[in-house]
Design a protein around this motif. Structure first.
Motif, PDB file in Angstrom:
ATOM      1  N   VAL A  32       0.833  -1.204   0.000  1.00 49.22           N
ATOM      2  CA  VAL A  32       0.000   0.000   0.000  1.00 49.22           C
ATOM      3  C   VAL A  32       0.867   1.254   0.000  1.00 49.22           C
ATOM      4  O   VAL A  32       0.626   2.200  -0.751  1.00 49.22           O
ATOM      5  CB  VAL A  32      -0.953  -0.010   1.216  1.00 49.22           C
ATOM      6  N   THR A  33       1.904   1.258   0.826  1.00 49.34           N
ATOM      7  CA  THR A  33       2.800   2.409   0.886  1.00 49.34           C
ATOM      8  C   THR A  33       3.509   2.625  -0.450  1.00 49.34           C
ATOM      9  O   THR A  33       3.612   3.759  -0.934  1.00 49.34           O
ATOM     10  CB  THR A  33       3.839   2.216   2.002  1.00 49.34           C
ATOM     11  N   TRP A  38       3.970   5.752  -5.434  1.00 48.36           N
ATOM     12  CA  TRP A  38       4.026   5.798  -6.897  1.00 48.36           C
ATOM     13  C   TRP A  38       2.956   6.734  -7.461  1.00 48.36           C
ATOM     14  O   TRP A  38       3.217   7.547  -8.333  1.00 48.36           O
ATOM     15  CB  TRP A  38       3.837   4.415  -7.491  1.00 48.36           C
ATOM     16  N   MET A  39       1.719   6.576  -6.967  1.00 44.22           N
ATOM     17  CA  MET A  39       0.611   7.350  -7.523  1.00 44.22           C
ATOM     18  C   MET A  39       0.695   8.831  -7.173  1.00 44.22           C
ATOM     19  O   MET A  39       0.251   9.671  -7.944  1.00 44.22           O
ATOM     20  CB  MET A  39      -0.735   6.780  -7.059  1.00 44.22           C
ATOM     21  N   THR A  40       1.235   9.167  -6.017  1.00 46.14           N
ATOM     22  CA  THR A  40       1.332  10.574  -5.634  1.00 46.14           C
ATOM     23  C   THR A  40       2.696  11.160  -5.968  1.00 46.14           C
ATOM     24  O   THR A  40       2.912  12.348  -5.779  1.00 46.14           O
ATOM     25  CB  THR A  40       1.050  10.752  -4.135  1.00 46.14           C
ATOM     26  N   GLY A  41       3.599  10.360  -6.485  1.00 48.12           N
ATOM     27  CA  GLY A  41       4.937  10.827  -6.825  1.00 48.12           C
ATOM     28  C   GLY A  41       5.109  11.039  -8.314  1.00 48.12           C
ATOM     29  O   GLY A  41       4.174  11.397  -9.047  1.00 48.12           O
ATOM     30  N   SER A  42       6.322  10.786  -8.775  1.00 48.73           N
ATOM     31  CA  SER A  42       6.650  11.065 -10.170  1.00 48.73           C
ATOM     32  C   SER A  42       5.909  10.149 -11.147  1.00 48.73           C
ATOM     33  O   SER A  42       5.551  10.573 -12.251  1.00 48.73           O
ATOM     34  CB  SER A  42       8.158  10.942 -10.384  1.00 48.73           C
ATOM     35  N   MET A  43       5.645   8.904 -10.763  1.00 50.17           N
ATOM     36  CA  MET A  43       4.909   8.008 -11.655  1.00 50.17           C
ATOM     37  C   MET A  43       3.477   8.501 -11.850  1.00 50.17           C
ATOM     38  O   MET A  43       2.929   8.437 -12.955  1.00 50.17           O
ATOM     39  CB  MET A  43       4.896   6.583 -11.097  1.00 50.17           C
ATOM     40  N   LEU A  76      -6.838  13.755 -12.320  1.00 49.99           N
ATOM     41  CA  LEU A  76      -7.272  14.112 -10.964  1.00 49.99           C
ATOM     42  C   LEU A  76      -7.515  12.872 -10.110  1.00 49.99           C
ATOM     43  O   LEU A  76      -7.136  12.832  -8.933  1.00 49.99           O
ATOM     44  CB  LEU A  76      -8.537  14.962 -11.021  1.00 49.99           C
ATOM     45  N   ALA A  77      -8.155  11.875 -10.692  1.00 49.97           N
ATOM     46  CA  ALA A  77      -8.421  10.650  -9.934  1.00 49.97           C
ATOM     47  C   ALA A  77      -7.129   9.961  -9.531  1.00 49.97           C
ATOM     48  O   ALA A  77      -7.017   9.433  -8.420  1.00 49.97           O
ATOM     49  CB  ALA A  77      -9.286   9.704 -10.762  1.00 49.97           C
ATOM     50  N   GLY A  78      -6.144   9.979 -10.406  1.00 56.77           N
ATOM     51  CA  GLY A  78      -4.869   9.343 -10.095  1.00 56.77           C
ATOM     52  C   GLY A  78      -4.071  10.080  -9.036  1.00 56.77           C
ATOM     53  O   GLY A  78      -3.356   9.472  -8.251  1.00 56.77           O
ATOM     54  N   SER A  79      -4.183  11.408  -9.011  1.00 55.07           N
ATOM     55  CA  SER A  79      -3.383  12.163  -8.052  1.00 55.07           C
ATOM     56  C   SER A  79      -4.093  12.381  -6.728  1.00 55.07           C
ATOM     57  O   SER A  79      -3.463  12.358  -5.672  1.00 55.07           O
ATOM     58  CB  SER A  79      -2.977  13.510  -8.653  1.00 55.07           C
TER      59      SER A  79
END
Length: 93
Positions: A32-33, A38-43, A76-79
């Protein structure tokens, strides 16, 4: 007889539900971490920019703004989505 069975099943459901609490299980904590990072970072930014670019390209080809709106919604959904889900699972009533 049916009422007794229904009452027994409800009582069992209440007992089982008492032990289920959102966010207390850490079995997949590292996964989960990692996915959250990944989703809130550069990816996540790569996915957001990619979905916006694809939406813009399809919008130009089809001469419609809806593809751009879809690309922005995916971005937006991804971030924002991982933060919303984390808030839902860690909420305490």
């Amino acid at each position: 007889m049916k009422k007794q069975t229904a009452l027994m099943l409800m009582a069992l459901g209440v007992l089982v539900a008492g032990h289920a609490m959102a966010g207390t299980d850490t079995t997949f904590g590292t996964v989960v971490t990692t996915l959250d990072n990944w989703m809130t970072g550069s990816m996540g930014k790569v996915f957001a920019i990619g979905s916006l670019g694809v939406g813009l390209a399809i919008g130009v080809v089809q001469q419609s703004i809806m593809s751009v709106v879809t690309g922005v919604a995916i971005a937006l959904a991804g971030s924002i989505g991982p933060g919303v889900l984390a808030g839902i699972f860690t909420a305490v009533l």
